[in-house]
Motif scaffolding. Structure first.
Motif, PDB file in Angstrom:
ATOM      1  N   HIS A   2       0.851  -1.184   0.000  1.00  0.00           N
ATOM      2  CA  HIS A   2       0.000   0.000   0.000  1.00  0.00           C
ATOM      3  C   HIS A   2       0.894   1.244   0.000  1.00  0.00           C
ATOM      4  O   HIS A   2       1.711   1.423   0.882  1.00  0.00           O
ATOM      5  CB  HIS A   2      -0.878  -0.045   1.254  1.00  0.00           C
ATOM      6  N   THR A   3       0.737   2.096  -1.012  1.00  0.00           N
ATOM      7  CA  THR A   3       1.661   3.224  -1.138  1.00  0.00           C
ATOM      8  C   THR A   3       1.000   4.584  -1.010  1.00  0.00           C
ATOM      9  O   THR A   3       1.631   5.589  -1.319  1.00  0.00           O
ATOM     10  CB  THR A   3       2.401   3.173  -2.487  1.00  0.00           C
ATOM     11  N   GLU A   4      -0.261   4.617  -0.550  1.00  0.00           N
ATOM     12  CA  GLU A   4      -0.882   5.926  -0.384  1.00  0.00           C
ATOM     13  C   GLU A   4      -1.929   5.877   0.712  1.00  0.00           C
ATOM     14  O   GLU A   4      -2.797   5.004   0.720  1.00  0.00           O
ATOM     15  CB  GLU A   4      -1.526   6.367  -1.701  1.00  0.00           C
ATOM     16  N   LEU A   5      -1.843   6.824   1.616  1.00  0.00           N
ATOM     17  CA  LEU A   5      -2.855   7.007   2.645  1.00  0.00           C
ATOM     18  C   LEU A   5      -3.954   7.883   2.050  1.00  0.00           C
ATOM     19  O   LEU A   5      -3.665   8.943   1.491  1.00  0.00           O
ATOM     20  CB  LEU A   5      -2.241   7.683   3.878  1.00  0.00           C
ATOM     21  N   THR A   6      -5.201   7.444   2.163  1.00  0.00           N
ATOM     22  CA  THR A   6      -6.318   8.203   1.617  1.00  0.00           C
ATOM     23  C   THR A   6      -7.030   8.971   2.724  1.00  0.00           C
ATOM     24  O   THR A   6      -6.829   8.713   3.913  1.00  0.00           O
ATOM     25  CB  THR A   6      -7.330   7.272   0.938  1.00  0.00           C
ATOM     26  N   TYR A   7      -7.884   9.892   2.309  1.00  0.00           N
ATOM     27  CA  TYR A   7      -8.683  10.629   3.289  1.00  0.00           C
ATOM     28  C   TYR A   7      -9.612   9.684   4.038  1.00  0.00           C
ATOM     29  O   TYR A   7      -9.849   9.862   5.234  1.00  0.00           O
ATOM     30  CB  TYR A   7      -9.464  11.758   2.614  1.00  0.00           C
ATOM     31  N   ALA A   8     -10.119   8.671   3.365  1.00  0.00           N
ATOM     32  CA  ALA A   8     -10.990   7.697   4.027  1.00  0.00           C
ATOM     33  C   ALA A   8     -10.230   6.949   5.124  1.00  0.00           C
ATOM     34  O   ALA A   8     -10.749   6.734   6.227  1.00  0.00           O
ATOM     35  CB  ALA A   8     -11.563   6.722   3.008  1.00  0.00           C
ATOM     36  N   GLU A   9      -8.996   6.554   4.822  1.00  0.00           N
ATOM     37  CA  GLU A   9      -8.185   5.857   5.827  1.00  0.00           C
ATOM     38  C   GLU A   9      -7.824   6.784   6.980  1.00  0.00           C
ATOM     39  O   GLU A   9      -7.824   6.368   8.140  1.00  0.00           O
ATOM     40  CB  GLU A   9      -6.929   5.291   5.179  1.00  0.00           C
ATOM     41  N   LEU A  10      -7.536   8.036   6.668  1.00  0.00           N
ATOM     42  CA  LEU A  10      -7.230   8.998   7.730  1.00  0.00           C
ATOM     43  C   LEU A  10      -8.448   9.211   8.615  1.00  0.00           C
ATOM     44  O   LEU A  10      -8.329   9.244   9.840  1.00  0.00           O
ATOM     45  CB  LEU A  10      -6.747  10.324   7.144  1.00  0.00           C
ATOM     46  N   PRO A  24     -15.266  11.138   5.571  1.00  0.00           N
ATOM     47  CA  PRO A  24     -14.081  11.223   4.705  1.00  0.00           C
ATOM     48  C   PRO A  24     -14.212  12.269   3.601  1.00  0.00           C
ATOM     49  O   PRO A  24     -13.236  12.947   3.279  1.00  0.00           O
ATOM     50  CB  PRO A  24     -13.961   9.824   4.112  1.00  0.00           C
ATOM     51  N   ALA A  25     -15.408  12.420   3.052  1.00  0.00           N
ATOM     52  CA  ALA A  25     -15.606  13.423   1.996  1.00  0.00           C
ATOM     53  C   ALA A  25     -15.425  14.832   2.549  1.00  0.00           C
ATOM     54  O   ALA A  25     -14.826  15.690   1.892  1.00  0.00           O
ATOM     55  CB  ALA A  25     -16.990  13.271   1.369  1.00  0.00           C
ATOM     56  N   ASP A  26     -15.913  15.069   3.769  1.00  0.00           N
ATOM     57  CA  ASP A  26     -15.723  16.377   4.399  1.00  0.00           C
ATOM     58  C   ASP A  26     -14.253  16.628   4.693  1.00  0.00           C
ATOM     59  O   ASP A  26     -13.754  17.734   4.525  1.00  0.00           O
ATOM     60  CB  ASP A  26     -16.528  16.486   5.698  1.00  0.00           C
ATOM     61  N   LEU A  73      -0.523  16.278   6.591  1.00  0.00           N
ATOM     62  CA  LEU A  73      -0.194  14.941   7.082  1.00  0.00           C
ATOM     63  C   LEU A  73      -0.163  13.935   5.938  1.00  0.00           C
ATOM     64  O   LEU A  73       0.769  13.131   5.850  1.00  0.00           O
ATOM     65  CB  LEU A  73      -1.191  14.486   8.148  1.00  0.00           C
ATOM     66  N   LEU A  74      -1.140  13.976   5.054  1.00  0.00           N
ATOM     67  CA  LEU A  74      -1.144  13.056   3.922  1.00  0.00           C
ATOM     68  C   LEU A  74       0.079  13.261   3.040  1.00  0.00           C
ATOM     69  O   LEU A  74       0.672  12.283   2.569  1.00  0.00           O
ATOM     70  CB  LEU A  74      -2.425  13.196   3.105  1.00  0.00           C
ATOM     71  N   ASP A  75       0.487  14.505   2.836  1.00  0.00           N
ATOM     72  CA  ASP A  75       1.681  14.770   2.027  1.00  0.00           C
ATOM     73  C   ASP A  75       2.921  14.122   2.649  1.00  0.00           C
ATOM     74  O   ASP A  75       3.703  13.462   1.964  1.00  0.00           O
ATOM     75  CB  ASP A  75       1.904  16.269   1.854  1.00  0.00           C
TER      76      ASP A  75
END
Length: 85
Positions: A2-10, A24-26, A73-75
């Motif tokens: 897994h190479t990307e953290l998504t907003y849904a996972e966060l 997650p959409a918000d 944080l995602l960056d």
């Protein structure tokens, strides 16, 4: 791997590690909004960073817990994950 953290996972981590429930959409639409505005404090963020390290087996930079917004944080996290790929 897994190479990307998504907003849904966060958003899921925010709920599991800090009890902060956010859609997650918000989170994605308001990605430059400070974590504090979502109700996440620095200890909650520290818990999220620790969980990310454990789940991904990656060392997240020490200053990641100083990220003020979800986008920051995602960056940081995604840079680490992509470098490991």
């Amino acid at each position: 791997m897994h190479t990307e953290l998504t907003y849904a996972e966060l958003a899921s981590l925010m709920e599991r590690r800090a009890g902060v429930i956010v859609d997650p959409a918000d989170l994605e639409l308001q990605s430059d909004t400070p974590f504090a505005d979502f109700g996440l404090d620095s200890l909650g963020l520290l818990g999220i960073v620790g969980a990310l390290e454990n789940e991904h087996g990656a060392t997240i930079p020490a200053d990641a817990d100083a990220c003020r917004t979800p986008r920051e944080l995602l960056d940081v996290v995604n840079d680490v994950l992509k470098a490991r790929a």
